[in-house]
Design a protein around this motif. Structure first.
Motif, mmCIF file in Angstrom:
data_model
loop_
_atom_site.group_PDB
_atom_site.id
_atom_site.type_symbol
_atom_site.label_atom_id
_atom_site.label_comp_id
_atom_site.label_asym_id
_atom_site.label_seq_id
_atom_site.Cartn_x
_atom_site.Cartn_y
_atom_site.Cartn_z
ATOM 1 N N ASP A 101 45.383 37.063 35.185
ATOM 2 C CA ASP A 101 45.648 38.417 34.694
ATOM 3 C C ASP A 101 46.234 39.352 35.757
ATOM 4 O OD1 ASP A 101 43.517 39.092 36.347
ATOM 5 O OD2 ASP A 101 42.168 39.671 34.715
ATOM 6 N N GLY A 102 46.742 38.789 36.850
ATOM 7 C CA GLY A 102 47.302 39.615 37.905
ATOM 8 C C GLY A 102 46.328 39.884 39.028
ATOM 9 N N ILE A 103 45.036 39.708 38.746
ATOM 10 C CA ILE A 103 43.987 39.896 39.754
ATOM 11 C C ILE A 103 43.086 38.663 39.823
ATOM 12 C CG2 ILE A 103 41.963 41.258 40.427
ATOM 13 C CD1 ILE A 103 43.389 43.689 39.198
ATOM 14 N N ARG A 104 42.620 38.216 38.671
ATOM 15 C CA ARG A 104 41.742 37.042 38.605
ATOM 16 C C ARG A 104 42.522 35.797 38.194
ATOM 17 N NH1 ARG A 104 39.223 41.441 37.051
ATOM 18 N NH2 ARG A 104 40.155 41.368 35.000
ATOM 19 N N ILE A 105 42.135 34.662 38.791
ATOM 20 C CA ILE A 105 42.752 33.381 38.462
ATOM 21 C C ILE A 105 41.635 32.416 38.100
ATOM 22 C CG2 ILE A 105 44.253 31.507 39.256
ATOM 23 C CD1 ILE A 105 44.287 33.960 41.732
ATOM 24 N N THR A 106 41.795 31.726 36.988
ATOM 25 C CA THR A 106 40.867 30.660 36.632
ATOM 26 C C THR A 106 41.619 29.345 36.695
ATOM 27 O OG1 THR A 106 39.616 32.122 35.171
ATOM 28 C CG2 THR A 106 39.302 29.746 34.865
ATOM 29 N N TYR A 107 41.125 28.466 37.555
ATOM 30 C CA TYR A 107 41.669 27.114 37.673
ATOM 31 C C TYR A 107 40.780 26.178 36.869
ATOM 32 C CZ TYR A 107 44.042 29.082 41.762
ATOM 33 O OH TYR A 107 44.793 29.850 42.603
ATOM 34 N N ALA A 108 41.396 25.223 36.200
ATOM 35 C CA ALA A 108 40.646 24.214 35.454
ATOM 36 C C ALA A 108 40.852 22.860 36.126
ATOM 37 C CB ALA A 108 41.109 24.167 34.002
#
Length: 143
Positions: A84-91
């Protein structure tokens, strides 16, 4: 969707007395996958750290399905699940030597300034990286 892949040769030191990979070692393999994904997208996390930016884990989920054992090769797959431009979720998905899903998980990160631990906007500070994550996220949503 860009899925980064790398293999890990299971070493004896990574296993418990039963010859099964000790649970915490999967987190290290996830980190290897995340680093490889970042490199695949054309960036170098070590360079970002030199600029005084860190990317701590703020949330982690992991599900153990079947064991990976000493002497096997594991396959680690990694991709951008959310951004979202600030948070990153890696799977992540980790497969055993028979290509059976052994572990799945996600790690959520926020980039922060090293000296203050205040979050930064990837969009503003690293526009090229932002574009690469937006593209990866869009590809993931189309799948």
């Amino acid at each position: 969707m860009h899925i980064s892949e790398n293999t890990v040769q299971v070493r004896y030191a990574e296993t418990d007395q039963m010859g099964v990979v000790y649970h915490a070692n999967y987190l290290i393999w996830m980190e290897l996958g995340r680093t490889k994904l970042i490199e695949d997208l054309g960036f170098n996390y070590a360079e970002v750290e030199k600029d005084g930016i860190l990317s701590p884990v703020v949330d982690l989920t992991i599900s153990y399905k079947i064991p990976v054992r000493y002497g096997e090769q594991a396959l680690v797959k990694t991709w951008v699940e959310e951004y979202d431009g600030i948070r990153i979720t890696y799977a992540y998905e980790i497969y055993n030597q028979e290509n059976k899903l052994a572990v799945s998980g996600q790690s959520k990160h926020v980039c922060v300034k090293k000296e203050s631990f205040r979050p930064i906007s990837i969009r503003r500070m690293f526009p090229d990286w932002h574009e690469a994550y937006e593209k990866a996220k869009k590809q993931a949503n189309e799948q």
